[in-house]
Design a protein around this motif. Sequence first.
Motif, PDB file in Angstrom:
ATOM      1  N   VAL A  46       0.848  -1.191   0.000  1.00 10.70           N
ATOM      2  CA  VAL A  46       0.000   0.000   0.000  1.00 10.70           C
ATOM      3  C   VAL A  46       0.886   1.244   0.000  1.00 10.70           C
ATOM      4  N   ALA A  47       0.776   2.060  -1.043  1.00  5.07           N
ATOM      5  CA  ALA A  47       1.503   3.329  -1.120  1.00  5.07           C
ATOM      6  C   ALA A  47       0.586   4.453  -0.665  1.00  5.07           C
TER       7      ALA A  47
ATOM      8  N   THR B   3       5.255   7.960   1.310  1.00  7.06           N
ATOM      9  CA  THR B   3       6.001   8.544   0.193  1.00  7.06           C
ATOM     10  C   THR B   3       6.126  10.047   0.356  1.00  7.06           C
ATOM     11  N   ALA B   4       7.053  10.596  -0.414  1.00  9.66           N
ATOM     12  CA  ALA B   4       7.226  12.048  -0.428  1.00  9.66           C
ATOM     13  C   ALA B   4       6.033  12.699  -1.118  1.00  9.66           C
TER      14      ALA B   4
ATOM     15  N   VAL C 178      10.790  10.338  -8.120  1.00 10.42           N
ATOM     16  CA  VAL C 178      10.969   9.103  -8.886  1.00 10.42           C
ATOM     17  C   VAL C 178      10.658   7.886  -8.019  1.00 10.42           C
ATOM     18  N   ARG C 179      11.120   7.896  -6.778  1.00  5.87           N
ATOM     19  CA  ARG C 179      10.870   6.763  -5.882  1.00  5.87           C
ATOM     20  C   ARG C 179       9.391   6.671  -5.519  1.00  5.87           C
ATOM     21  N   THR C 180       8.724   7.826  -5.396  1.00  2.00           N
ATOM     22  CA  THR C 180       7.284   7.808  -5.119  1.00  2.00           C
ATOM     23  C   THR C 180       6.525   7.181  -6.274  1.00  2.00           C
ATOM     24  N   LEU C 181       6.878   7.557  -7.510  1.00  2.00           N
ATOM     25  CA  LEU C 181       6.219   6.963  -8.675  1.00  2.00           C
ATOM     26  C   LEU C 181       6.493   5.465  -8.744  1.00  2.00           C
ATOM     27  N   ALA C 182       7.713   5.049  -8.371  1.00  2.00           N
ATOM     28  CA  ALA C 182       8.026   3.620  -8.355  1.00  2.00           C
ATOM     29  C   ALA C 182       7.180   2.895  -7.312  1.00  2.00           C
ATOM     30  N   ALA C 183       6.942   3.543  -6.158  1.00  2.00           N
ATOM     31  CA  ALA C 183       6.101   2.933  -5.129  1.00  2.00           C
ATOM     32  C   ALA C 183       4.668   2.773  -5.627  1.00  2.00           C
TER      33      ALA C 183
ATOM     34  N   ILE D 129      -2.176   6.970 -10.874  1.00  2.00           N
ATOM     35  CA  ILE D 129      -2.429   5.691 -10.203  1.00  2.00           C
ATOM     36  C   ILE D 129      -3.225   4.766 -11.113  1.00  2.00           C
ATOM     37  N   ASP D 130      -4.233   5.326 -11.779  1.00  4.11           N
ATOM     38  CA  ASP D 130      -5.055   4.523 -12.687  1.00  4.11           C
ATOM     39  C   ASP D 130      -4.219   3.978 -13.836  1.00  4.11           C
TER      40      ASP D 130
END
Length: 429
Positions: free
Chosen positions: A179-180, A231-232, A250-255, A283-284
């Motif tokens: 879960v992000a 996440t940030a 970038v890490r948030t998008l990866a999460a 997200i979708d």
Amino acid sequence: MKRVVIVGRPNVGKSSLFNRVVGRREAVVEERPKVTRDAKEATIDWEGAPLAIVDTGGYLAGADGLDAAVSAAVEAALRRADLALVVVDARVPPTEEDAAIARVVRRAKVPSILVANKVDSPGHEPAIWEHLALGVGEPVPVSAMHGRGVFELLDLVARRLDLTAAEEPEAAPAADVAVAIVGRPNVGKSSLFNRLVGEPRAIVYDQPGTTVDTLDTVVETDEGRIRFVDTAGLRRRSRYESGTEYFSMVRTLAAIDAADVSLLVIDATEGVTGWDQRLVERIDAAGSPVVVVLNKWDQLDAEAKDRIERDVEDRLAFVTGLDPVRISALTGRGVHRVLPAIFAARADYERRVPTGQLNRFLNELQSEHPPPAGRILYAVQGATRPPTFTLFANRSLPPPYLRFLEHRIREAFEMDATPIKLRVRRRGA
């Protein structure tokens, strides 16, 4: 499990094809060569059969240093392949680099399909036949960027590998639900994160992530384990003040891409912003369900609550089945509703409808509400995560009727909390 390896020289669109086939952004794609270095593998479910897809770096014959290591990794991946997708740029005549990778594929004695990428329209197709000279088969035109021809390519892969649907496995222990927790800065994500991992009934322990500044927290609940990732805060790229902020994004998008469910936290005192809409779209696009959390609900009077309810309904109307959870992360009010919403979204995300039941429903629906033209002959659910339905029809179905079908399928099979996909294939009556 059968293994399909995507190979080719640098910058022909291998990673774009990989992302398109996998259905999410697994590989980094840039308009410059040598971005992909390591082989990256993902598993898809194609018409009920599992299939491993491997992305590789660009092959360069006679290279040295890092390029030689990348090329060696390509050859190693081919030795383990059941089928190779040899990707070329259809807009460019065959190059010596294309010929070199074709020779490697032939030496490996692995069956292959020649994929002519970047065929964005039928007008580009005549040029693909120059690539017959590579000696790895007839070129199959696709556009990885736009998705053109990719489903047909996967059908050809399935026929070449003689894929058959796997038998239903025995129930396995429930895995972690990833879960992000995402949202704009200062909307209460970390406060919600602390509330969720601090539930008094849960056994909480920390699990280090793969990046130095991320700590995933796994929570044991009565219904299974949940791995929460705080996440940030995401904001427009132009507002990032440092490289650190950019890589946090970038890490948030990866999460988000790796999540089974994303919790989008919205500040109810501010309402739904354009950036919140962009986040829901992102997200979708990742293919996972979203649970919208309206934080600071206790700070609103009755009139403001009515206004935010209308705001969510209007500005997030493009996402079907949203049922926001109203909470106060600061006081804990309403937070107990978040975990049930997560598990409901996960269950819908993995829902599979039996073929017979699906076709009985569609036959009854068409009797009451027939398509404007043509008819759906039969349908199958080819994949889950998210539920994906293939409709075989004797004519194309207009978008409004497809939206109607999506709504009725979602309603009939109780899949309110997940995106679903419909694909139409024309067959003779």
